[in-house]
Design an enzyme around this catalytic site. Structure first.
Site, mmCIF file in Angstrom:
data_model
loop_
_atom_site.group_PDB
_atom_site.id
_atom_site.type_symbol
_atom_site.label_atom_id
_atom_site.label_comp_id
_atom_site.label_asym_id
_atom_site.label_seq_id
_atom_site.Cartn_x
_atom_site.Cartn_y
_atom_site.Cartn_z
ATOM 1 N N SER A 22 -0.360 4.691 -5.844
ATOM 2 C CA SER A 22 0.867 4.735 -5.057
ATOM 3 C C SER A 22 1.900 5.643 -5.731
ATOM 4 C CB SER A 22 1.392 3.309 -4.881
ATOM 5 O OG SER A 22 2.265 3.276 -3.814
ATOM 6 N N ASP A 49 -2.641 1.971 6.132
ATOM 7 C CA ASP A 49 -1.504 1.869 5.210
ATOM 8 C C ASP A 49 -0.334 2.661 5.793
ATOM 9 O OD1 ASP A 49 0.307 2.070 3.126
ATOM 10 O OD2 ASP A 49 -0.977 3.353 1.873
ATOM 11 N N HIS A 106 -3.490 0.162 1.523
ATOM 12 C CA HIS A 106 -2.814 0.805 0.398
ATOM 13 C C HIS A 106 -3.586 0.621 -0.917
ATOM 14 C CE1 HIS A 106 0.819 2.728 -1.049
ATOM 15 N NE2 HIS A 106 0.995 1.812 -1.976
#
Lengths: 503, 503
Positions: free
Chosen positions: B195, B434, B459
């Site tokens: 991320s 996501d 995600h």
């Protein structure tokens, strides 16, 4: 802070202190090299330059409110200063056609100098339909943070923002600002710099591919850091240049140092040397003389431009005197030929420029090029000593240099292995007679990271103004550079067209 | 500063103030999204995680004396702090064979979390004969400058060094330090992040090709900045996810907001809502309820992992209640299903972690993702408003965000046009369910900057530990990533061999 006479005295003291360590070469193992710069000294000092006039009458000056500290978010980081840039729109093909922008990245000098000597942009604007921009480096010329030079150079707290990474981010921001102002979002930008500025140009292309499509990076000794290039390489090229010019001249210079030492060791020896070399002040130490000679040979080699060819000029004088055994007489003849007709030669009162002071900070913070003198040169051996270098920098500024920064942040080790699969559109040009060329990129890395060099060339010659008297090899080198840049721009325009059609 | 009870109170007050703006969503136009993070919440809160144990027993912890400020040279820049990194040598093939190093770049959490959940490195070390390193991000976990969190988070002067550029330079330095320590100068390094950490990984490869040979950057919304991606994209994906799970569920959620407003506007309406949703404290404003619901839907979509599939779980409960007209009863059923059996549901006393406080600074300085709610979603429209965002950040920290920084420094606009001729060896992986995927790179840019995505993925799923229950598409996605990395390493080893022979 307001200007005050007291402060001015402090300022002067500070400048003198800085210069003591960085320009008189009193630090052991610190070879007294000329500043990295496209030309020798300022325009006024340098007879090679055709005139003091700027390259064009079509220049317009602007100022950009630049952020002091791009990388941190402290309250003081947000301070701004006025950064100067100069534009020339004369040949601009316009935003609609995505005509190119040629951007000169100022180096360790005020931009006025460059406007007078850097011809590459102006000479080629018409061939590219390009608009031109020349951006001044932070802490030089009129691009001084903190409101005044006195404040900006006060101590490490105010000089701390004076770094290459901040400077490159400055350039990126100004280029993006210009593109936005001109609504030239798709105009390709080619960044061009000289010497230290050329390092910045290649690093800008590598770190900000979204800002610059390509870079012309000539005489950029990006590999003269952290032991990539042997410490003695710079001086070995000077030696080679002189030896190629004349074997006897080389031998004379080589034998001169011990003679100077011998005379200096006698009582009255310094006064003998002072009179022999017509020094402006009596020598206090033979190192004053030796440093100036070293510096002269280095400068002559670095800026061994046609049509003057200072190396040949010095050697011509050294070889030309009749008195065969008078080695120092020969050396003095070389000095006199190089410096021209003067009332005195060595230990002249120095005109210290702000740029000299500024560059001293840069070499004491991140631009640590470990240049020393090895064996088998025309000089006395004097290896680079990082410890004493660091100590002197600490003494001047209170903070130590970071000698690994350049290679940690920008790379350099195993450059071919790394960049043959990464990056594109950089021309590394060099003249092999330039002592800095040994720290440059001298072979092609990929099909668009290219080395263009000339055997006879010297430091930054290819980006100076074109002259009628330019030799054929120089003309060809410039043609090659222009051809490559044109090809890369054509490629980009084709890619752009394809991408716009797709949208 | 020594710890003192008074200071601790100030610290708590500060944390509460920060959280008021960043986590309760009271700022107009600031969508209450879950933190960018490989998994939902901490390990303890998250039932998806198999266990709290680290991925391996072979971990060794080290600390590196990291420089506080890489980019400036002020006296305080040279301060250092202990930065934690954890290594696993179990499967390492050794420096002689130039065996690879897989480096996980910690994101906005303490590294312990990642050691328990990030399986990609440990699961694949044996296939690469790789040594593993997990590096903690500055200002998180045990890698706190200024000696303590109290000092580090005191104000913008101490938090000012808490930036992505400093963090990436930290990673580069630690990786170079490890290579030196292991004498593994030619070991290829693949950086992997989750991320925000994956943005760092792709940026590290782009800015430091001499440090990382390649990057696996999945669920990296590097294009969710400065208007590259439409502001409403995140929320439109949440809407799509719920609608695909169940049209009636989507309709129920969509219609619930005005019913909440209607009830809230009545006298005693907040008390009615409080009792309906079994809130832990009586609601003071309907936004408290609405923000928690928004956050739950977003979190469910972002972490819609197998085998739980929280979106399906919520919709199953919403659709499953018999009382057709009781919209809020249905919504509550969804909340209860998602949160599990609890004595109360909304307005729970929050456990604010240091990492939450730290991330609040990051989104208020440079990580300005302008996520707002457009029309035609299952939420009430609430466009992003940079002015109020900036005001709130100013109020909390005294310094404004730099919303253009990410695209100025790292790029993003016209990424394909730029990177198709620049850079190499990056995998951008995404799961299209996501909501952040819409800010990711979803198509191949060149033959070695590749997009690998799955329609069903969520995600950061691909870098979590492998499980028996993993669906086929996830197994295949991971296999593809491993295959690409193996190929790139093989290429590198061939280039290396050729370059060593040449020397």
């Amino acid at each position: 802070m307001k200007y005050s006479p007291e402060f001015s005295v402090q300022w002067l003291q500070f400048m003198v202190m800085v210069l003591l360590i960085s320009f008189t070469g009193t630090v052991s193992g610190w070879f007294n090299i000329p500043r990295l710069s496209p030309t020798r000294g300022t325009i006024i000092e340098n007879p090679d330059l055709q005139s003091f006039a700027p390259v064009s009458d079509d220049l317009r000056t602007f100022y950009y409110p630049q952020t002091l500290d791009h990388f941190n978010y402290q309250p003081q980081s947000y301070a701004t200063f006025q950064q100067r840039y100069v534009m020339n729109f004369k040949h601009w093909g316009g935003a609609n056609g995505s005509a190119p922008i040629l951007a000169y990245l100022g180096a360790e000098a005020l931009i006025d100098n460059d406007l007078a000597i850097i011809g590459f942009l102006n000479d080629n604007a018409i061939h590219f339909n390009a608009t031109l921009v020349y951006i001044e480096h932070r802490y030089y010329g009129k691009s001084i943070p903190f409101g005044s030079s006195e404040e900006a150079f006060k101590n490490a707290s105010t000089m701390g923002y004076f770094t290459s990474a901040q400077a490159i981010e400055d350039y990126a921001e100004i280029i993006m600002h210009i593109k936005k102002k001109l609504r030239a979002f798709y105009s390709p930008v080619i960044v061009i710099g000289g010497s230290y500025g050329r390092m910045l140009a290649s690093w800008l292309r590598l770190k900000y591919p979204h800002v610059a499509l390509g870079a012309l990076a000539s005489s950029a000794p990006i590999l003269y850091f952290n032991k990539i290039t042997p410490s003695g390489a710079y001086v070995s090229v000077i030696t080679k240049d002189f030896r190629e010019a004349s074997e006897t001249c080389y031998q004379t210079i080589r034998s001169s140092w011990s003679i100077i030492d011998k005379i200096a060791s006698r009582s009255n020896g310094l006064s003998t040397l002072s009179s022999k070399f017509k020094t402006c002040k009596t020598l206090q130490d033979s190192s004053e003389l030796k440093n100036e000679l070293e510096n002269m040979y280095a400068e002559a080699a670095q800026y061994n431009h046609p049509p003057r060819y200072p190396v040949n000029m010095i050697c011509g004088a050294i070889d030309g005197t009749n008195e065969k055994k008078d080695i120092l007489g020969k050396i003095f003849a070389g000095v006199a030929a190089y410096r021209g007709n003067r009332s005195c030669y060595i230990n002249q009162p120095t005109n210290v420029s702000e740029a000299d002071v500024a560059w001293s900070w840069q070499i004491c913070s991140e631009m640590v090029m470990p240049i020393g003198i090895g064996k088998n040169t025309m000089f006395q051996a004097d290896p680079f000593d990082l410890n004493s270098y660091t100590k002197e920098c600490m003494r001047s500024y209170g903070v130590p240099p970071r000698p690994h920064w350049v290679t940690s942040h920008y790379g350099g080790h195993d450059i071919k292995l790394i960049l043959q699969i990464f990056g594109s559109n950089i021309i590394f040009s060099n003249g092999l007679r330039d002592p800095y060329s040994r720290g440059g990129v001298l072979e092609n890395i990929s099909d668009s990271i290219l080395a263009v060099h000339t055997v006879e060339g010297s430091h930054c010659l290819d980006i100076l103004r074109e002259k009628e008297s330019d030799p054929e090899w120089l003309v060809k080198q410039r043609e090659m550079e222009v051809k490559i840049i044109k090809e890369r721009i054509a490629h980009y325009h084709a890619d752009l067209k394809a991408s716009l059609i797709k949208q």
